[in-house]
Scaffold this motif. Structure first.
Motif, PDB file in Angstrom:
ATOM      1  N   LEU A  62      34.437  -8.874 -23.792  1.00 41.38           N
ATOM      2  CA  LEU A  62      34.907  -7.750 -22.979  1.00 41.38           C
ATOM      3  C   LEU A  62      33.856  -7.330 -21.946  1.00 41.38           C
ATOM      4  O   LEU A  62      34.197  -6.933 -20.834  1.00 41.38           O
ATOM      5  CB  LEU A  62      35.278  -6.571 -23.876  1.00 41.38           C
ATOM      6  N   ALA A  63      32.580  -7.462 -22.301  1.00 41.70           N
ATOM      7  CA  ALA A  63      31.512  -7.124 -21.360  1.00 41.70           C
ATOM      8  C   ALA A  63      31.481  -8.090 -20.179  1.00 41.70           C
ATOM      9  O   ALA A  63      31.002  -7.746 -19.089  1.00 41.70           O
ATOM     10  CB  ALA A  63      30.165  -7.133 -22.072  1.00 41.70           C
ATOM     11  N   SER A  64      32.000  -9.312 -20.365  1.00 42.57           N
ATOM     12  CA  SER A  64      31.975 -10.314 -19.280  1.00 42.57           C
ATOM     13  C   SER A  64      32.797  -9.873 -18.075  1.00 42.57           C
ATOM     14  O   SER A  64      32.566 -10.348 -16.961  1.00 42.57           O
ATOM     15  CB  SER A  64      32.476 -11.662 -19.794  1.00 42.57           C
ATOM     16  N   TYR A  65      33.760  -8.983 -18.269  1.00 39.52           N
ATOM     17  CA  TYR A  65      34.575  -8.515 -17.150  1.00 39.52           C
ATOM     18  C   TYR A  65      33.756  -7.721 -16.128  1.00 39.52           C
ATOM     19  O   TYR A  65      34.179  -7.575 -14.973  1.00 39.52           O
ATOM     20  CB  TYR A  65      35.738  -7.661 -17.658  1.00 39.52           C
ATOM     21  N   ASP A  66      32.612  -7.196 -16.539  1.00 38.33           N
ATOM     22  CA  ASP A  66      31.765  -6.444 -15.616  1.00 38.33           C
ATOM     23  C   ASP A  66      30.664  -7.297 -15.004  1.00 38.33           C
ATOM     24  O   ASP A  66      29.856  -6.811 -14.221  1.00 38.33           O
ATOM     25  CB  ASP A  66      31.150  -5.240 -16.340  1.00 38.33           C
ATOM     26  N   ALA A  67      30.629  -8.582 -15.362  1.00 36.61           N
ATOM     27  CA  ALA A  67      29.661  -9.504 -14.758  1.00 36.61           C
ATOM     28  C   ALA A  67      30.203 -10.018 -13.425  1.00 36.61           C
ATOM     29  O   ALA A  67      31.409  -9.966 -13.165  1.00 36.61           O
ATOM     30  CB  ALA A  67      29.384 -10.670 -15.709  1.00 36.61           C
ATOM     31  N   PRO A  68      29.349 -10.521 -12.541  1.00 37.47           N
ATOM     32  CA  PRO A  68      29.824 -11.065 -11.262  1.00 37.47           C
ATOM     33  C   PRO A  68      30.770 -12.246 -11.472  1.00 37.47           C
ATOM     34  O   PRO A  68      30.625 -13.015 -12.431  1.00 37.47           O
ATOM     35  CB  PRO A  68      28.535 -11.520 -10.561  1.00 37.47           C
ATOM     36  N   ARG A  69      31.742 -12.392 -10.577  1.00 41.68           N
ATOM     37  CA  ARG A  69      32.670 -13.514 -10.634  1.00 41.68           C
ATOM     38  C   ARG A  69      31.956 -14.822 -10.329  1.00 41.68           C
ATOM     39  O   ARG A  69      30.947 -14.847  -9.624  1.00 41.68           O
ATOM     40  CB  ARG A  69      33.796 -13.329  -9.615  1.00 41.68           C
ATOM     41  N   THR A  70      32.503 -15.906 -10.857  1.00 46.39           N
ATOM     42  CA  THR A  70      31.998 -17.237 -10.518  1.00 46.39           C
ATOM     43  C   THR A  70      32.857 -17.833  -9.406  1.00 46.39           C
ATOM     44  O   THR A  70      34.072 -17.660  -9.377  1.00 46.39           O
ATOM     45  CB  THR A  70      32.031 -18.172 -11.737  1.00 46.39           C
ATOM     46  N   GLN A  71      32.200 -18.522  -8.493  1.00 49.71           N
ATOM     47  CA  GLN A  71      32.877 -19.128  -7.346  1.00 49.71           C
ATOM     48  C   GLN A  71      32.648 -20.629  -7.390  1.00 49.71           C
ATOM     49  O   GLN A  71      31.540 -21.086  -7.712  1.00 49.71           O
ATOM     50  CB  GLN A  71      32.320 -18.569  -6.022  1.00 49.71           C
ATOM     51  N   GLY A  72      33.669 -21.416  -7.033  1.00 57.86           N
ATOM     52  CA  GLY A  72      33.507 -22.860  -7.083  1.00 57.86           C
ATOM     53  C   GLY A  72      34.261 -23.581  -5.988  1.00 57.86           C
ATOM     54  O   GLY A  72      35.206 -23.048  -5.392  1.00 57.86           O
ATOM     55  N   LEU A  73      33.842 -24.799  -5.716  1.00 61.03           N
ATOM     56  CA  LEU A  73      34.564 -25.705  -4.825  1.00 61.03           C
ATOM     57  C   LEU A  73      34.548 -27.090  -5.431  1.00 61.03           C
ATOM     58  O   LEU A  73      33.685 -27.429  -6.235  1.00 61.03           O
ATOM     59  CB  LEU A  73      33.982 -25.695  -3.407  1.00 61.03           C
ATOM     60  N   ARG A  74      35.521 -27.892  -5.025  1.00 60.27           N
ATOM     61  CA  ARG A  74      35.659 -29.256  -5.535  1.00 60.27           C
ATOM     62  C   ARG A  74      35.717 -30.206  -4.359  1.00 60.27           C
ATOM     63  O   ARG A  74      36.538 -30.043  -3.446  1.00 60.27           O
ATOM     64  CB  ARG A  74      36.932 -29.361  -6.385  1.00 60.27           C
ATOM     65  N   LEU A  75      34.835 -31.190  -4.322  1.00 56.72           N
ATOM     66  CA  LEU A  75      34.773 -32.133  -3.208  1.00 56.72           C
ATOM     67  C   LEU A  75      35.978 -33.060  -3.198  1.00 56.72           C
ATOM     68  O   LEU A  75      36.580 -33.342  -4.233  1.00 56.72           O
ATOM     69  CB  LEU A  75      33.491 -32.953  -3.277  1.00 56.72           C
ATOM     70  N   ASN A  76      36.313 -33.544  -2.008  1.00 48.69           N
ATOM     71  CA  ASN A  76      37.485 -34.400  -1.803  1.00 48.69           C
ATOM     72  C   ASN A  76      37.089 -35.870  -1.861  1.00 48.69           C
ATOM     73  O   ASN A  76      36.467 -36.387  -0.932  1.00 48.69           O
ATOM     74  CB  ASN A  76      38.120 -34.078  -0.447  1.00 48.69           C
ATOM     75  N   PRO A  77      37.467 -36.597  -2.926  1.00 47.73           N
ATOM     76  CA  PRO A  77      37.096 -38.013  -3.033  1.00 47.73           C
ATOM     77  C   PRO A  77      37.804 -38.904  -2.020  1.00 47.73           C
ATOM     78  O   PRO A  77      37.439 -40.077  -1.880  1.00 47.73           O
ATOM     79  CB  PRO A  77      37.531 -38.393  -4.457  1.00 47.73           C
ATOM     80  N   LEU A  78      38.829 -38.375  -1.324  1.00 46.14           N
ATOM     81  CA  LEU A  78      39.581 -39.182  -0.364  1.00 46.14           C
ATOM     82  C   LEU A  78      38.850 -39.324   0.967  1.00 46.14           C
ATOM     83  O   LEU A  78      39.286 -40.090   1.831  1.00 46.14           O
ATOM     84  CB  LEU A  78      40.964 -38.560  -0.134  1.00 46.14           C
ATOM     85  N   LYS A  79      37.767 -38.586   1.148  1.00 46.77           N
ATOM     86  CA  LYS A  79      36.984 -38.669   2.378  1.00 46.77           C
ATOM     87  C   LYS A  79      35.820 -39.643   2.187  1.00 46.77           C
ATOM     88  O   LYS A  79      35.091 -39.574   1.192  1.00 46.77           O
ATOM     89  CB  LYS A  79      36.455 -37.289   2.775  1.00 46.77           C
ATOM     90  N   THR A  80      35.637 -40.535   3.139  1.00 48.26           N
ATOM     91  CA  THR A  80      34.683 -41.633   3.016  1.00 48.26           C
ATOM     92  C   THR A  80      33.261 -41.146   2.739  1.00 48.26           C
ATOM     93  O   THR A  80      32.718 -40.345   3.503  1.00 48.26           O
ATOM     94  CB  THR A  80      34.677 -42.475   4.305  1.00 48.26           C
ATOM     95  N   GLY A  81      32.694 -41.633   1.641  1.00 46.33           N
ATOM     96  CA  GLY A  81      31.290 -41.389   1.353  1.00 46.33           C
ATOM     97  C   GLY A  81      30.935 -39.970   0.975  1.00 46.33           C
ATOM     98  O   GLY A  81      29.751 -39.668   0.783  1.00 46.33           O
ATOM     99  N   LEU A  82      31.917 -39.088   0.837  1.00 43.82           N
ATOM    100  CA  LEU A  82      31.594 -37.679   0.595  1.00 43.82           C
ATOM    101  C   LEU A  82      30.900 -37.499  -0.749  1.00 43.82           C
ATOM    102  O   LEU A  82      29.929 -36.749  -0.875  1.00 43.82           O
ATOM    103  CB  LEU A  82      32.860 -36.829   0.665  1.00 43.82           C
ATOM    104  N   LEU A  83      31.385 -38.201  -1.774  1.00 42.50           N
ATOM    105  CA  LEU A  83      30.782 -38.056  -3.100  1.00 42.50           C
ATOM    106  C   LEU A  83      29.449 -38.790  -3.185  1.00 42.50           C
ATOM    107  O   LEU A  83      28.519 -38.334  -3.849  1.00 42.50           O
ATOM    108  CB  LEU A  83      31.730 -38.588  -4.173  1.00 42.50           C
ATOM    109  N   GLU A  84      29.356 -39.942  -2.509  1.00 42.04           N
ATOM    110  CA  GLU A  84      28.166 -40.771  -2.649  1.00 42.04           C
ATOM    111  C   GLU A  84      27.010 -40.269  -1.777  1.00 42.04           C
ATOM    112  O   GLU A  84      25.876 -40.160  -2.238  1.00 42.04           O
ATOM    113  CB  GLU A  84      28.490 -42.223  -2.275  1.00 42.04           C
ATOM    114  N   LYS A  85      27.314 -39.952  -0.506  1.00 43.32           N
ATOM    115  CA  LYS A  85      26.237 -39.604   0.428  1.00 43.32           C
ATOM    116  C   LYS A  85      26.464 -38.267   1.132  1.00 43.32           C
ATOM    117  O   LYS A  85      25.549 -37.743   1.762  1.00 43.32           O
ATOM    118  CB  LYS A  85      26.098 -40.704   1.492  1.00 43.32           C
TER     119      LYS A  85
END
Length: 462
Positions: free
Chosen positions: A24-47
């Motif tokens: 219940l205390a976690s509701y007063d902690a800051p939110r977590t933010q995230g993004l997910r990289l697109n594997p369909l774009k050339t070389g984005l994951l590798e380089k």
């Protein structure tokens, strides 16, 4: 400080016991933010992380349960960066990334995302498919389905169909059709309280009960569409057992041939995330609940036949795609993926095909289809103009014969995204791909030392 509904607090104290105080205390902690990289774009994951300096730009830290997922520094605002408009990543709460990771789609799979809006799990599935196989992404609510379709487009997905239908409508159309199904069920949203305080106003024990009943109905339809041996992932962003473990227990009672492969919970007081529940099930034998397939008569009525005198989609689809393809590409890279052209009004699409999948345009007859595959172009005065989706579907700018490349943090890139014309020394005329840091972002048309802007009006920055 968030004031939680008293009955919710009581529910979680009963469920978690000694752990409830930390939860219940976690509701007063800051939110977590995230993004997910697109594997369909050339070389984005590798380089791409190093080449584009994404780690330092956005303060990225790996999400442990998703190899393409990262936490980001909220102050960096990656959703406002031109890379977001280019589809290099999807902004997604980190806990929610766990569902598709556990479902584990593979290239060649035929997959359904039954409640797909706004598109986080659909784009994640498409990244796993790597352009091979088929994704049917559905959302019953029309306004949310449009947002889903826009995100499918922005991510550059070629092998997806976006529909807006009820689960029973899809069940009738696609019995025993899918290798894998994602059911991110509408829920009471207890994991959304920190992000959306209005969700607390809708919450009540009766609302939880109603959600559980609806989730069970949705799962019944989903199972009728799952192949024998197929896998289904059921997920929610809520914490109570009634919508999670008890929904699954009822499902197993109704379908003895189902087996649980794995169940995971992410708790916000234990992991870095807003929280999520995922259960992956396998259908070991056909329980005989599937309905008859679409009638042969209906299947023979193709949708989107061109009118007399209109462009011939079979010819124009390939011509349009190849018109912008760079000469340096191999024949395989220059070709459209397996599929067939379909003309909806004045809009030309490429309907994807998948090995072992009988889907063609006849199967879409009678369904509300927002995106019947890759949008190639629009017929205007007897000619085809390239669609925004065609630009974003290219893995990188090297796939196009003519490119107007902009630095990503430049005034020119911002002006393009606002819909302004750009000046150029380029003498040639005609359509050109516009890119940021080598990744496609849209189209422009060169004429008289000016790049006329064709970025969609509905996407332009104010």
């Amino acid at each position: 400080m968030i004031t939680l509904p008293p009955s919710y607090v009581e529910q979680m104290r009963r469920q978690l016991g000694a752990e409830s105080a930390a939860f219940l205390a976690s509701y007063d902690a800051p939110r977590t933010q995230g993004l997910r990289l697109n594997p369909l774009k050339t070389g984005l994951l590798e380089k791409g992380l190093d080449r584009l300096e994404l780690k330092s730009r956005f303060g990225l830290e790996p999400v442990p349960w998703c190899d393409t997922g990262f936490y980001y520094d909220e102050a960096s605002r990656p959703g406002k960066h031109p890379f977001h408009a280019a589809g290099l990543y999807y902004i997604q709460e980190p806990s929610a990334m766990s569902a598709v990771e556990l479902l584990a789609p593979e290239p060649g799979d035929i997959v359904l995302d039954l409640a797909g809006a706004p598109g986080g799990k659909s784009t994640h599935i498409a990244g796993k498919l790597r352009g091979a196989g088929l994704l049917v992404s559905n959302e019953i609510h029309p306004a949310r389905a449009r947002i889903l379709s826009e995100n499918i487009e922005r991510f550059g997905i070629r092998n997806a169909i976006v529909t807006s239908a009820s689960p029973p409508q899809l069940e009738e159309r696609f019995p025993r059709f899918f290798d894998k199904i994602m059911v991110d069920a509408p829920c009471s949203g207890e994991g959304m309280f920190r992000k959306d305080p209005e969700a607390m106003d809708e919450w009540s024990p009766d609302h939880v009960t109603m959600c559980a009943a609806r989730q069970s109905d949705i799962l019944d339809s989903a199972l009728a569409m799952l192949k024998t041996g197929g896998r289904l992932a059921y997920s929610t962003c809520t914490f109570n057992e009634k919508e999670n473990e008890k929904v699954i227990a009822g499902l197993l009672q109704r379908y003895p041939s189902l087996r649980i492969e794995r169940t995971e919970r992410i708790w916000p007081h234990l992991q870095r995330g807003e929280g999520h529940f995922v259960c992956v099930l396998r259908l070991e034998e056909d329980p005989g609940t599937g309905r008859p397939a679409l009638s042969a008569a209906a299947a023979k009525r193709p949708e989107g036949r061109p009118k007399r005198g209109a462009v011939r989609p079979e010819e124009e689809a390939i011509r349009l795609y190849e018109a912008f393809a760079a000469d340096t590409l191999s024949p395989e890279e220059r070709a459209l993926p397996p599929g067939e052209p379909v003309l909806y009004g004045e809009q030309l699409y490429w309907l994807p095909h998948a090995a072992g999948c009988p889907l063609d345009r006849g199967w879409l007859q009678g369904l509300k289809v927002l995106r019947p595959g890759l949008h190639l172009g629009e017929v205007k005065k007897g000619r085809l103009e390239p669609a925004h989706a065609l630009a974003l579907s290219l893995p990188d700018a090297s796939y196009a014969t003519r490119v107007f490349d902009l630095p990503d943090e430049s005034d020119a890139a911002e002006r393009y995204l606002r819909g302004e014309a750009l000046h150029t020394d380029e003498a040639a005329g005609g359509w050109t791909l516009v890119a940021v840091a080598g990744f496609p972002i849209g189209w422009g048309k060169l004429s008289g030392g000016q790049l006329k802007n064709h970025y969609p009006k509905g996407l332009r920055k104010p």
